[in-house]
Design a protein around this motif. Structure first.
Motif, PDB file in Angstrom:
ATOM      1  N   ASP A   9      71.356  -3.162  27.955  1.00 30.03           N
ATOM      2  CA  ASP A   9      70.022  -3.669  27.606  1.00 30.03           C
ATOM      3  C   ASP A   9      70.039  -5.123  27.144  1.00 30.03           C
ATOM      4  N   VAL A  13      70.290  -6.290  31.501  1.00 30.05           N
ATOM      5  CA  VAL A  13      68.867  -6.435  31.825  1.00 30.05           C
ATOM      6  C   VAL A  13      68.422  -7.904  31.817  1.00 30.05           C
ATOM      7  N   ARG A  58      65.188   4.165  33.701  1.00 27.75           N
ATOM      8  CA  ARG A  58      65.917   3.760  32.493  1.00 27.75           C
ATOM      9  C   ARG A  58      66.130   4.907  31.511  1.00 27.75           C
ATOM     10  N   LEU A  62      69.498   6.786  34.307  1.00 25.45           N
ATOM     11  CA  LEU A  62      70.677   6.116  33.736  1.00 25.45           C
ATOM     12  C   LEU A  62      71.372   6.971  32.678  1.00 25.45           C
ATOM     13  N   GLU A 170      71.359  -3.059  41.033  1.00 25.23           N
ATOM     14  CA  GLU A 170      70.003  -3.611  40.914  1.00 25.23           C
ATOM     15  C   GLU A 170      69.959  -5.068  41.356  1.00 25.23           C
TER      16      GLU A 170
END
Length: 288
Positions: A9, A13, A58, A62, A170
Motif C-alpha cells: 500500500d 500502490v 484489494r 489480494l 498491474e
C-alpha cells in the motif's frame, strides 16, 4: 485473514499511480491508435466501473492469494516447497509460473461462456488506453479468486512474492493497455519478451480470431508456446471492441453492471455481418 499490507500500500500502490499518470501523459503525446470517443467521457465511465471492482481486488482477491500462499508454505504444500532450489531460484521460478497461471485464466475467460459474460464488460470498451486496464466487472474479480488462489496453492509460492507479482502484474497491464506508440523497432524486440501495446491492441479487435489471441499478461512467450500469438495486424486497421456492442450509449455504469446477466449477443455487427480480415504476413511478424 490479513488485509493490510504496508509495503504494497505504501510503496507498490504509489508506484502504480505514478506509472499510470506517466502513461496517460505519454499516450496523449504519442498516440498509437485513433480515438473514437471523447477521452474525458471514457475516463469517467471506466473510472466509475473501476471504483466498483477495485475494492474486491484489494480487499478480497489480494488477501485471499496472500493467505493461500502462507498456508501452502506453512504446510509444505505445492510444487516449490518440494524442490531443492535456492531461495532466489524459487522466487524466479514462482514468478514465471504465476504468470503462466494468469495466461491460462485469461484464456479460460474467453473460452467459458459464463466467464465471458463478465470479461465482455472489459472488451466492449470502444477505445483502448490506460483506463481500460482497470475496467473490469466486480464479478470477474470475485470469479478469479478460486482459480488464482488454486494456482498459488499448487505452486506453493512465498506470500511476499504474491504481493510483488501483483504490483508487476498491474503495472504491465497498464502498460500494454495503453495507447502509447513506441518506436517500432523497439517494440518489435520488446514483444519477444513482454506484452506490448501493439500486441495487446490486437487482442481487443472486433475480429474474433484476433480477440482470441495474445492472452499473455507479462511474458509474451506463453502465446508463442501455445500458438495463440498474433502480431500481423496493422494498428490503424483495428476497430476496438466487440462487434455487437458498438453503441456508445451502452457504456454507462448501470448497463455495464447489468451486462453479464443479460442475453449475450452473437459476434456480429448490427447489420448481421461478421468482421473478418485477410492475413497479410505470418502471425509472428509485428506490423506497425
Amino acid at each position: 485473514m490479513k488485509v493490510f499490507f504496508p509495503k504494497f500500500d505504501k510503496v507498490g500502490v504509489p508506484l502504480l499511480g505514478v506509472a499510470a499518470a506517466a502513461l496517460l501523459i505519454l499516450e496523449a503525446k504519442r498516440q498509437l491508435r485513433r480515438r473514437t470517443r471523447p477521452k474525458v467521457e471514457r475516463l469517467l465511465e471506466n473510472g466509475s466501473l473501476a471504483a466498483t471492482a477495485l475494492p474486491a481486488l484489494r480487499l478480497l482477491l489480494l488477501p485471499a492469494l496472500y493467505g493461500t500462499a502462507r498456508w501452502s508454505v506453512r504446510n509444505h504444500f505445492g510444487l516449490l516447497p518440494r524442490l531443492t532450489l535456492p531461495r532466489w531460484a524459487q522466487h524466479m521460478f514462482g514468478f514465471v509460473l504465476l504468470d503462466y497461471g494468469n495466461y491460462l485464466w485469461h484464456m479460460l475467460m474467453h473460452k467459458s461462456s459464463i466467464l465471458w459474460r463478465f470479461h465482455n464488460v472489459h472488451h466492449i470498451d470502444l477505445d483502448l488506453d490506460v483506463s481500460t486496464a482497470w475496467r473490469f466487472h466486480v464479478g470477474e474479480n470475485f470469479a478469479s479468486v478460486p482459480f488464482r488462489g488454486g494456482v498459488v496453492a499448487l505452486l506453493g509460492v512465498p506470500a511476499p512474492l504474491v504481493l510483488f507479482y501483483e504490483v508487476i502484474f498491474e503495472g504491465c497491464t497498464a502498460f500494454h493497455h495503453s495507447n502509447l506508440r513506441l518506436p517500432y523497432k523497439l517494440e518489435k524486440q520488446l514483444c519477444k519478451l513482454i506484452v506490448t501495446p501493439r500486441m495487446h491492441g490486437i487482442h481487443h479487435s472486433i475480429v474474433q480470431r484476433e480477440t482470441n489471441s495474445n492472452y499473455s499478461v507479462i511474458f509474451s512467450w506463453w502465446d508463442r508456446l501455445h500458438q495463440t500469438l498474433r502480431l500481423n495486424v496493422p494498428q490503424q486497421e483495428i476497430t476496438i471492441g466487440v462487434p455487437a456492442y458498438q453503441d456508445p450509449s451502452e457504456q454507462t455504469l448501470s448497463y455495464l453492471l447489468r451486462l453479464p446477466f443479460q442475453k449475450q449477443r452473437a459476434w456480429q455487427l448490427p447489420d448481421g455481418t461478421v468482421p473478418e480480415r485477410e492475413e497479410l504476413l505470418p502471425q509472428n511478424i509485428l506490423i506497425p
